[in-house]
Design an enzyme around this catalytic site. Structure first.
Site, PDB file in Angstrom:
ATOM      1  N   ARG A   1      43.939  42.525  27.251  1.00 43.41           N
ATOM      2  CA  ARG A   1      42.857  41.725  27.823  1.00 43.41           C
ATOM      3  C   ARG A   1      42.361  42.389  29.106  1.00 43.41           C
ATOM      4  NH1 ARG A   1      43.168  36.495  31.539  1.00 43.41           N
ATOM      5  NH2 ARG A   1      40.927  36.333  31.850  1.00 43.41           N
TER       6      ARG A   1
ATOM      7  N   HIS B   1      35.161  37.957  35.223  1.00 45.41           N
ATOM      8  CA  HIS B   1      36.380  37.721  35.999  1.00 45.41           C
ATOM      9  C   HIS B   1      36.006  37.897  37.476  1.00 45.41           C
ATOM     10  CE1 HIS B   1      41.021  37.698  35.561  1.00 45.41           C
ATOM     11  NE2 HIS B   1      40.779  37.566  36.849  1.00 45.41           N
TER      12      HIS B   1
ATOM     13  N   GLU C   1      38.986  31.486  34.529  1.00 47.30           N
ATOM     14  CA  GLU C   1      39.337  30.475  35.528  1.00 47.30           C
ATOM     15  C   GLU C   1      38.157  29.955  36.345  1.00 47.30           C
ATOM     16  OE1 GLU C   1      42.545  32.014  37.936  1.00 47.30           O
ATOM     17  OE2 GLU C   1      43.961  31.874  36.287  1.00 47.30           O
TER      18      GLU C   1
ATOM     19  N   ASN D   1      45.792  30.033  31.352  1.00 49.90           N
ATOM     20  CA  ASN D   1      46.468  30.805  32.400  1.00 49.90           C
ATOM     21  C   ASN D   1      47.357  29.837  33.165  1.00 49.90           C
ATOM     22  OD1 ASN D   1      44.629  32.750  31.606  1.00 49.90           O
ATOM     23  ND2 ASN D   1      43.639  32.978  33.601  1.00 49.90           N
TER      24      ASN D   1
ATOM     25  N   TYR E   1      50.513  29.502  36.144  1.00 50.16           N
ATOM     26  CA  TYR E   1      51.427  30.071  37.148  1.00 50.16           C
ATOM     27  C   TYR E   1      52.441  29.046  37.645  1.00 50.16           C
ATOM     28  CZ  TYR E   1      48.682  34.243  36.861  1.00 50.16           C
ATOM     29  OH  TYR E   1      48.084  35.370  36.360  1.00 50.16           O
TER      30      TYR E   1
ATOM     31  N   GLU F   1      47.192  34.365  30.637  1.00 51.43           N
ATOM     32  CA  GLU F   1      47.857  34.955  31.820  1.00 51.43           C
ATOM     33  C   GLU F   1      49.149  34.202  32.088  1.00 51.43           C
ATOM     34  OE1 GLU F   1      45.603  35.249  35.512  1.00 51.43           O
ATOM     35  OE2 GLU F   1      43.848  35.984  34.432  1.00 51.43           O
TER      36      GLU F   1
HETATM   37  C1  FCB Z   1      44.840  34.428  38.498  1.00 51.02           C
HETATM   38  C2  FCB Z   1      43.710  35.413  38.340  1.00 51.02           C
HETATM   39  C3  FCB Z   1      44.164  36.842  38.236  1.00 51.02           C
HETATM   40  C4  FCB Z   1      45.311  37.149  39.172  1.00 51.02           C
HETATM   41  C5  FCB Z   1      46.395  36.100  39.052  1.00 51.02           C
HETATM   42  C6  FCB Z   1      47.585  36.358  39.947  1.00 51.02           C
HETATM   43  O1  FCB Z   1      44.363  33.240  39.068  1.00 51.02           O
HETATM   44  O2  FCB Z   1      42.973  35.128  37.170  1.00 51.02           O
HETATM   45  O3  FCB Z   1      43.053  37.659  38.495  1.00 51.02           O
HETATM   46  O4  FCB Z   1      44.852  37.298  40.459  1.00 51.02           O
HETATM   47  O5  FCB Z   1      45.870  34.841  39.343  1.00 51.02           O
END
Ligand code: FCB
Length: 429
Positions: free
Chosen positions: A70, A117, A162, A282, A284, A344
């Protein structure tokens, strides 16, 4: 852990974070060029120099054994001024992505292309950027041009990356380009991105038979404190971060808080709900939310989640949050939920020996597996990121790569996590 045959293993990157060569190949100026020239910030001027080293990087991907890669296209490489007819397309920019896509296909790696992006052409920002409804139409034209050039070879299209983070950090708090601090005044940037998404889906359908999706950032909103006010604050944050970017895509209109802030015109919701083939997730970490103090400017207060290890970014490591998120999407949207790609997932840690990243990925891949066992249809997992790269407001201080990059010499060194991921992919075949 068992994954079904055909499950896609991949890695993700984005144009401004890795390409460098910002003044080469006829590329126009992006909002990130402008933003990073101010206030002594680190810039993406060189980044990972991927523009020149893409062949080496595709070689690394082949060693890793991934199914799919990607990447994102830099809009100002294709349209230096962000607009104009097909005849004004910057052919050198198209040629770069053409070479990249062909290099991937030669190594048996599926190209997964993100159209946006965050590196908007500066010329469009000069006209209001995503606060201007016209940008949605410019985005659809750009999608059409890229679709015409690469629609025969890209295996999966991603419109936006995002939109929540871009709205929030770019337009609400000003930590990212274009640097506006409008708080709730940023909401039109969400609506126009989503409108642009829907128009781009329609434009791409005429150019490709490959599937189309969007990559949303999701964060479960976890109330910290048990009062009704804490629960209400978490519900509001959930509406803003997650539902605002999912409800309208899946035909449910916006959550209530959006309507007062945006200029919604007839037909907009139908455009935004143009059918997508997958949902990109995505993830985290979850977000801790409490009721705001009296007189606070926002209807929620974001607080640290105690009791979890943290990455070099200070983000809590909560693999269960990913399982809960995926199961929650299925619960909330049921049959309307398309199959999911994790577009992600990753973490910032120093060092070429990176056992923490191995543990992080292992935990999050297990969480995906658990969600699948619970009935969620997940088709693939993409690690953020292949390379250490330009991490936006953090510059080069946060390293997310499976491959270490020495930013003085551009030497690439695969980390422990690279070998671990390669072995996991091999074992799953
Ligand atoms: C996400 C972004 C990516 C990267 C990660 C750590 O929010 O999409 O570009 O910076 O965080």
């Amino acid at each position: 852990m068992r994954f079904p045959e055909g499950f896609t293993w991949g890695v993700s990157t984005s144009s401004y974070q890795i390409e460098g060569a910002v003044k080469e190949g006829g590329r126009g100026t992006s909002i990130w060029d402008t933003f990073t020239q101010q206030g002594g910030r680190a810039t993406g001027d060189e980044a990972c120099d991927h523009y020149h080293r893409y062949a080496e990087d595709v070689g690394l991907m082949a060693d890793l054994g991934i199914d799919a890669y990607r990447f994102s296209v830099s809009w100002p490489r294709i349209q230096p001024e962000g607009k104009g007819p097909a005849s004004s397309v910057n052919q050198e920019g198209v040629a770069f992505y053409d070479r990249l896509v062909d290099a991937l296909l030669e190594r048996g790696i599926d190209p997964v292309l993100t159209l946006f992006h965050w590196d908007l052409p500066q010329a469009l920002e000069d006209q209001g950027g995503w606060l201007n409804r016209d940008t949605a139409h410019r985005f659809a034209e750009y999608a059409d041009l890229v679709g015409a050039a690469l629609g025969d070879r890209v295996k999966l299209w991603i419109t936006l990356n995002e939109p929540f983070i871009h709205m929030t950090l770019g337009y609400a708090t000003g930590e990212h380009a274009p640097g506006h601090a409008l708080l709730f005044g940023a909401l039109p940037a969400a609506h126009h991105q989503l409108l642009g998404h829907g128009l781009a889906v329609q434009a791409l359908r005429a150019r490709t038979t490959s599937p189309i999706t969007i990559a949303n950032n999701y964060s479960p909103a976890w109330p910290q404190g048990g009062t009704d006010a804490d629960l209400a604050a978490a519900a509001t944050y959930h509406a803003l971060h997650n539902r605002m970017f999912t409800d309208p895509l899946l035909g449910r209109g916006y959550p209530k808080l959006a309507y007062e802030a945006i200029d919604l015109r007839d037909g907009d919701l139908d455009v935004i709900a143009s059918p997508i083939d997958f949902l990109g997730v995505n993830y985290y970490n979850p977000t801790g939310v409490q009721a705001p103090l009296p007189g606070a400017p926002l209807p929620f207060d974001l607080v640290a989640l105690d009791g979890y290890p943290t990455t070099d970014f200070g983000w809590p490591v909560v693999p269960d949050g990913l399982r809960d998120l995926l199961v929650g999407l299925l619960t909330d949207y049921g049959d309307a939920l398309p199959p999911i790609y994790i577009t992600e997932s990753g973490c910032a840690y120093e060092g070429v020996e990176d056992p923490q990243r191995v543990a992080y990925l292992d935990g999050h891949i297990a969480a995906v597996n658990a969600a699948m066992t619970a009935g969620v249809d997940v088709r693939g997992y993409f690690v953020w990121s292949l390379l250490d790269n330009f991490e936006w407001a953090e510059g080069y201080t946060k390293r997310f790569g499976l491959v270490h990059v020495d930013f003085d010499t551009q030497v690439r060194t695969p980390k422990t996590s690279f070998a671990w991921y390669r072995d996991l992919i091999r074992a799953s075949r």
